[in-house]
Scaffold this motif. Structure first.
Motif, PDB file in Angstrom:
ATOM      1  N   LEU A 157       0.803  -1.219   0.000  1.00 55.30           N
ATOM      2  CA  LEU A 157       0.000   0.000   0.000  1.00 55.30           C
ATOM      3  C   LEU A 157       0.839   1.275   0.000  1.00 55.30           C
ATOM      4  O   LEU A 157       0.312   2.377  -0.118  1.00 55.30           O
ATOM      5  CB  LEU A 157      -0.907   0.026   1.235  1.00 55.30           C
ATOM      6  N   THR A 158       2.154   1.111   0.119  1.00 57.93           N
ATOM      7  CA  THR A 158       2.995   2.308   0.161  1.00 57.93           C
ATOM      8  C   THR A 158       3.163   2.861  -1.252  1.00 57.93           C
ATOM      9  O   THR A 158       3.046   2.130  -2.239  1.00 57.93           O
ATOM     10  CB  THR A 158       4.392   1.989   0.727  1.00 57.93           C
ATOM     11  N   PRO A 159       3.433   4.152  -1.342  1.00 56.10           N
ATOM     12  CA  PRO A 159       3.556   4.748  -2.673  1.00 56.10           C
ATOM     13  C   PRO A 159       4.783   4.269  -3.447  1.00 56.10           C
ATOM     14  O   PRO A 159       4.806   4.363  -4.653  1.00 56.10           O
ATOM     15  CB  PRO A 159       3.650   6.257  -2.366  1.00 56.10           C
ATOM     16  N   PHE A 174       6.711  10.925   2.485  1.00 55.43           N
ATOM     17  CA  PHE A 174       5.284  10.636   2.672  1.00 55.43           C
ATOM     18  C   PHE A 174       5.041  10.256   4.129  1.00 55.43           C
ATOM     19  O   PHE A 174       5.960   9.905   4.864  1.00 55.43           O
ATOM     20  CB  PHE A 174       4.820   9.518   1.727  1.00 55.43           C
ATOM     21  N   TYR A 175       3.793  10.329   4.513  1.00 50.02           N
ATOM     22  CA  TYR A 175       3.451  10.061   5.911  1.00 50.02           C
ATOM     23  C   TYR A 175       3.155   8.583   6.088  1.00 50.02           C
ATOM     24  O   TYR A 175       2.330   8.017   5.400  1.00 50.02           O
ATOM     25  CB  TYR A 175       2.227  10.878   6.296  1.00 50.02           C
ATOM     26  N   VAL A 177       1.511   5.936   8.361  1.00 49.06           N
ATOM     27  CA  VAL A 177       0.550   5.912   9.461  1.00 49.06           C
ATOM     28  C   VAL A 177       1.096   5.087  10.625  1.00 49.06           C
ATOM     29  O   VAL A 177       0.976   5.458  11.786  1.00 49.06           O
ATOM     30  CB  VAL A 177      -0.805   5.358   8.974  1.00 49.06           C
ATOM     31  N   GLU A 232       2.285  16.339   0.434  1.00 43.71           N
ATOM     32  CA  GLU A 232       1.232  15.646   1.171  1.00 43.71           C
ATOM     33  C   GLU A 232       0.894  16.442   2.432  1.00 43.71           C
ATOM     34  O   GLU A 232       1.668  16.518   3.385  1.00 43.71           O
ATOM     35  CB  GLU A 232       1.728  14.243   1.574  1.00 43.71           C
ATOM     36  N   ASN A 233      -0.252  17.053   2.382  1.00 41.21           N
ATOM     37  CA  ASN A 233      -0.797  17.767   3.548  1.00 41.21           C
ATOM     38  C   ASN A 233       0.130  18.832   4.131  1.00 41.21           C
ATOM     39  O   ASN A 233       0.046  19.166   5.305  1.00 41.21           O
ATOM     40  CB  ASN A 233      -1.184  16.782   4.646  1.00 41.21           C
ATOM     41  N   TYR A 235       3.112  18.825   5.118  1.00 46.54           N
ATOM     42  CA  TYR A 235       3.933  18.470   6.274  1.00 46.54           C
ATOM     43  C   TYR A 235       5.327  19.043   6.108  1.00 46.54           C
ATOM     44  O   TYR A 235       5.849  19.120   4.999  1.00 46.54           O
ATOM     45  CB  TYR A 235       4.050  16.944   6.398  1.00 46.54           C
ATOM     46  N   ARG A 249       2.352  18.303  11.473  1.00 51.06           N
ATOM     47  CA  ARG A 249       1.273  19.281  11.330  1.00 51.06           C
ATOM     48  C   ARG A 249       1.348  19.851   9.928  1.00 51.06           C
ATOM     49  O   ARG A 249       2.421  19.889   9.318  1.00 51.06           O
ATOM     50  CB  ARG A 249       1.464  20.423  12.333  1.00 51.06           C
ATOM     51  N   SER A 250       0.242  20.325   9.441  1.00 48.46           N
ATOM     52  CA  SER A 250       0.294  20.983   8.136  1.00 48.46           C
ATOM     53  C   SER A 250       0.305  22.485   8.354  1.00 48.46           C
ATOM     54  O   SER A 250      -0.412  23.000   9.195  1.00 48.46           O
ATOM     55  CB  SER A 250      -0.891  20.572   7.279  1.00 48.46           C
ATOM     56  N   GLN A 252       0.557  26.498   6.536  1.00 48.16           N
ATOM     57  CA  GLN A 252       0.275  27.261   5.321  1.00 48.16           C
ATOM     58  C   GLN A 252       1.011  28.595   5.366  1.00 48.16           C
ATOM     59  O   GLN A 252       1.192  29.173   6.425  1.00 48.16           O
ATOM     60  CB  GLN A 252      -1.235  27.593   5.237  1.00 48.16           C
TER      61      GLN A 252
ATOM     62  N   ARG B 124      -7.111   4.152   4.600  1.00 47.48           N
ATOM     63  CA  ARG B 124      -6.351   3.157   5.365  1.00 47.48           C
ATOM     64  C   ARG B 124      -7.195   2.873   6.586  1.00 47.48           C
ATOM     65  O   ARG B 124      -7.823   3.783   7.144  1.00 47.48           O
ATOM     66  CB  ARG B 124      -5.011   3.739   5.845  1.00 47.48           C
ATOM     67  N   PHE B 284      -5.507  15.690  12.864  1.00 45.96           N
ATOM     68  CA  PHE B 284      -4.174  15.632  12.260  1.00 45.96           C
ATOM     69  C   PHE B 284      -3.784  14.179  11.976  1.00 45.96           C
ATOM     70  O   PHE B 284      -3.175  13.877  10.954  1.00 45.96           O
ATOM     71  CB  PHE B 284      -3.138  16.301  13.163  1.00 45.96           C
TER      72      PHE B 284
END
Lengths: 642, 340
Positions: A157-159, A174-175, A177, A232-233, A235, A249-250, A252, B124, B284
């Motif tokens: 499932l990883t990119p 990438f994050y 989980v 990605e988000n 980060y 955290r994201s 901006q 997921r 988050f």
């Protein structure tokens, strides 16, 4: 005035004079000096500010851009070096064969797995750029790893799984989980002897090292920083140099958003910490991250700020010095002026000996000298003038006294003259009446002349007496109630025969608004009116004579006489009321009279608190008007009020 | 000194008057919009951060933009204490959309329910088996010999994880979890509990506990935990309504991803019992589930559906393979993302 009181007075006047002028010369001068000293600095500052600011920003932007370029290169080098590090791990033939066996067999031995994991661990410990080496088979299951907890996990499932089977690959951050952190993976396919892909060797990059690359020799002062942001988000891939900002955290900001949108450039904005910054940003396509370099505006413009501060200090100092100079200069100018002002005031208040002590050899000194000269001349003139005035006063007093004596003498003389004259007239009348026996026509004629001329003389003397009395102040004016109508009746009766004789109409008009009773001297009023009427009849040969009593404005009333006589030429109007004047010398003979009537009438009007005026047109007639104060008797007043 | 000779006093007064002329709104000459379509969505659980995308779609007017009037139905348990199953609610026609675990949805289809999945909220599964770090339970095989509390609805994934790692179920002291707090774990009464990384993991993290996390999806056990589904009838006869609903929902989801704090705050307005700090942290944690690297919000993959079916078959929850193409559709997701 004693010296002490004079000093006090001067002090009082000077101190009270000062606050009268808020824009005094002194403050004006000080303000001008301050303005003149500050203006050049301020204007230069304003003019330079923009240019200076733009220059500073340009400089900072240039610096940030070069940092971005440096970092971009450093990251590329770091990545390339690390990709190469995977190669020697399986360079040994034995290792390579073992790995192929581990990845190919469905039930590999635990010994093989352990040995290979040990080999990976040994290799990993030689460097710090990777935190984990691991191997996974075509199903994505991790067969061996430097981290035993990872064995058995499935990476499908990883990119990076799919591209890793195709060839060498670098996966953008990438994050994960499971680890709750960002990961960056470099992979290299594992080939069997036939060149077939049997699995993948992967390395987990140490992002702390990347963070090190980013902070190394950043040259960005206290607030500057460079960091990478994941698509990605948003980060943070590398940590903020400030506390309280997490990697997961994201965030901006304009810089972050532009970088992630694939843009390269510089801009001013508030960054993720909400601080105003100048930032440079670019997009790194290989890593799929945005690279941002920022410095806070306050620090970027610290030099400018310091320059402004210095300028303000210089301007302030200049202003203070200028104010001081201005104050002293003003004092030098205003002190002699103040002194001059004081002396002028003293002089004007009568101290003719007052002189300035200004001895400066400049314009002010000249002014002081001029003042002293003027004061000297003025003093001389004033002394002379005073003497003249004294003389004049004495002369006036003497003249007045002489006039009084003259009037007294006249009054006495007229009286003395009247007595024998009355005797002459009386005896002439007795003779004319024939009481002493008949007289011849010739004698009668002569007697008549004596009688007539004596009467004229008596009239003249009477008038003179009147005039003299008035001028000598011997006349008392009565204040008694009287009826204007009564006066009118008396005058009408008196004048009727005269009017008839001359064939003139005589009209008497009384203003109905006039109160029936007034307070005043009825005798004098009658006398004055009678004088005017006598003149009117005397100088009128046809037409009419009108006597009017009118109420006028301002508490006055008037007695006026209008005729249709010969009139008075304009030039004569100004002296018609003077003693012994008739309009022309010839008229006296034609119309008779002493020429004292109008003078007496005016004197009468004036002693009663009124006056006389005349209007006339030559050949058409004249109007004489006596105006008198209108006083209503007390009883009348009460009545009127009721 | 003559007061007439006053020094210059220059006062320049510049009065600027700005005349703002407001322009009247132009009346639209278009035909009046048709009345909004009334649809409803039954959630599989009480209002939490999991459904933030829906809340924001409603609050920001994204549903209204799509001319939809959406009724968002709170889930959980009814007054009689029975679980409100969105599948039943949608089948009965009381709601048009619902969300449910992909495995449960496949079971329902096997029983003949005409339901179709159109997107997945999380891509997921957040399910993990967690223990205090001091216990050194790092991998599934470490579960052997330990007591594991597993919730009823986590059993499918749990069994699949054990099976995939060749762990004998009898080697683990598994029991059905009845205490849904973290107390038993913290007290040491229980070695391992099942947990969502967006829930208990956050709670333990905020409590300062050091824990080990065995994430099921790391081991290839992939089941979508909350797919959005509707009826076959809706997909065939009202595809535009379905697409508009999904479009607006995904906009809301994207907004939640862009501003997690706001998403947490909006969630609090739906459920005052929640704690803002925990919901923010949960949001988050949910970001990589909502929008994993290389994917887009709502997206599903064929392989995940196959994995799910395999798991269901293996555990005899399905008798035979289904036609998965009938069970879910990417038609709407592809349409939305192709449009940009």
């Amino acid at each position: 005035m004693s010296a002490a009181t004079q000093a006090v007075k001067r002090q009082a006047t000077t101190s009270s004079a000062q606050p009268r002028f808020p824009t005094s010369l002194r403050s004006t001068l000080v303000a001008t000096f301050v303005l003149l000293s500050v203006l050049p600095v301020a204007s230069a500052l304003l003019l330079e500010m923009d240019r200076f600011g733009a220059q500073a920003e340009q400089q900072v932007t240039f610096q940030l851009n070069s940092i971005i370029e440096t970092k971009e290169d450093a990251i590329a080098v770091w990545l390339e070096q690390n990709q190469e590090k995977l190669e020697p791990i399986l360079a040994d033939d034995v290792d390579s064969a073992n790995v192929v066996e581990l990845l190919s067999s469905s039930e590999p031995s635990e010994t093989l797995r352990t040995n290979i994991s040990k080999h990976l661990t040994a290799m990993r410990e030689t460097q710090d750029d990777f935190t984990e080496y691991f191997l996974y088979d075509l199903d994505g299951e991790i067969a061996a790893s430097t981290d035993s907890a990872q064995i058995g996990k499935v990476v499908t499932l990883t990119p990076y799984f799919a591209p890793s089977l195709q060839g060498e690959h670098v996966e953008a951050p990438f994050y994960e989980v499971g680890s709750a952190s960002l990961a960056m993976i470099v992979t290299r396919p594992v080939l069997d002897t036939n060149g077939e892909v049997v699995g993948v060797l992967a390395g987990r990059l140490n992002l702390d090292q990347l963070g090190g690359v980013m902070t190394q020799r950043a040259g960005l002062g206290k607030t500057g920083e460079t960091y990478l942001v994941s698509l990605e988000n948003n980060y943070f891939v590398t940590p903020s140099r400030f506390e309280g900002y997490s990697l997961t955290r994201s965030y901006q900001s304009e810089g972050i958003n532009r970088a992630l949108a694939g843009e390269t450039g510089t801009s001013s904005y508030n960054n993720y910490r909400d601080k105003p910054v100048i930032g440079a940003y670019t997009w790194l396509p290989d890593l799929e991250v945005g690279l941002v370099a920022e410095i806070e505006r306050t620090e970027a413009f610290a030099a400018l700020q310091a320059a402004i501060q210095t300028s303000i200090i210089v301007a302030t100092a200049a202003a203070v010095i200028a104010a001081g100079i201005g104050f002293i200069a003003a004092l030098r100018i205003t002190r002699p002026i103040t002194e001059l002002t004081d002396v002028t005031r003293q002089f004007s208040e009568g101290d003719l000996d007052a002189r300035t002590r200004i001895t400066r050899r400049n314009e002010i000194g000249e002014l002081g000298y001029a003042f002293n000269t003027m004061a000297g001349r003025q003093q001389e003139t004033l002394v002379k003038l005073e003497a003249s005035v004294k003389e004049a006063r004495l002369a006036t007093a003497m003249a007045r006294e002489a006039n009084r004596l003259k009037s007294e003498f006249l009054a006495t003389m007229s009286h003395e003259l009247r007595t024998p004259l009355n005797a002459i007239i009386g005896f002439a009348e007795i003779l004319l009446a024939g009481m002493t026996g008949p007289i011849s026509e010739k004698v009668e004629h002569k007697l008549s002349r004596i009688h007539l001329n004596s009467r004229r003389l008596l009239e003249l003397i009477n008038n003179l007496l009147d005039l003299a009395k008035i001028e000598a102040g011997r006349v008392d004016v009565l204040h008694e109630p009287f009826s204007p109508a009564q006066i009118a009746t008396t005058l009408q009766a008196e004048m009727e025969s005269l009017a008839e004789r001359k064939g003139l109409a005589f009209r008497v008009l009384i203003d109905p608004r006039l109160p029936p009773q007034l307070v005043g001297d009825a005798m004098r009023i009658e006398q004055a009116a009678s004088n005017l009427l006598s003149n009117a009849f005397k100088f009128t040969n046809k037409g009419e004579v009108t006597l009017r009593f009118d109420a006028e404005k301002d508490e006055t009333w008037s007695v006026s006489v209008t005729d249709t006589g010969i009139g008075i030429p304009p030039h004569a109007l100004e002296y018609i009321f003077d003693e012994f004047r008739q309009v022309d010398s010839g008229s006296q003979r034609a119309y008779g009279g002493s020429g004292l009537g109008l003078a007496i009438t005016r004197n009468l009007a004036r002693i009663m608190g009124g006056d006389i005026r005349v209007s006339s047109k030559l050949g058409e007639g004249s109007t004489f008007t006596i105006s008198l104060p209108l006083v209503v008797p007390q009883a009348e007043l009460v009545e009127a009020v009721i | 000194m003559n007061p007439k000779h006053k020094f210059l006093a220059i006062a320049l007064v510049a009065a600027t008057i700005l005349l703002v002329t407001g322009c009247g709104g132009t009346e639209s000459s278009e035909e009046p919009a048709p009345p909004p379509d009334e649809v409803s969505m039954q959630f599989s659980w009480i209002n939490t951060i999991e459904f933030a995308g829906f809340y924001l779609a409603e609050a920001e007017g994204y549903y209204a933009d799509e001319n939809l009037n959406v009724d968002l139905l709170d889930g959980g348990f009814d007054d009689d204490g029975n679980y409100i199953d969105p599948i039943d609610v949608v089948l009965s026609g009381e709601a048009d959309f619902g969300d449910q675990d992909a495995g449960i949805l496949l079971e329902a289809r096997a029983d003949g329910a005409p339901l179709v999945a159109i997107a997945s909220i999380y891509q997921r599964h957040p399910l993990a088996f967690i223990s205090l770090a001091e216990r050194n339970i790092e991998r599934p095989e470490d579960l052997a010999g330990n007591t594991v509390d597993v919730s009823d609805n986590s059993l499918v994934v749990y069994n699949a994880l054990l099976s995939s790692q060749d762990i004998d179920p009898d080697s683990v002291n598994s029991q059905i979890r009845t205490d849904f707090t973290i107390d038993s774990l913290v007290n040491g009464d229980i070695d391992v509990i099942d947990a969502w990384v967006t829930n208990e993991v956050v709670e333990l993290g905020l409590g300062g506990y050091d824990i080990n996390v065995i994430l099921a999806s790391d081991y290839g056990v992939e089941v979508y935990p909350n797919v959005i589904f509707t009826t076959e009838d809706m997909v065939e006869n009202h595809p535009d309504v379905v697409e508009r609903f999904l479009q607006a929902t995904l906009r809301g989801t994207q907004m939640a991803i862009d501003d997690p704090e706001n998403a947490a705050a909006e969630t609090l307005t739906r459920n005052a019992d929640l704690d803002i700090e925990k919901e923010t942290e949960s949001m988050f944690q949910a970001l990589p589930l909502l929008n994993p690297a290389g994917s887009q919000p709502g997206m599903m993959s064929a392989s995940s559906w196959e994995t799910t079916q395999d798991i269901m078959l293996e555990q005899d929850l399905l008798d035979a393979p289904l036609d998965l193409d009938q069970a879910y559709t990417l038609e709407f997701l592809n349409d939305i993302y192709e449009q940009g």
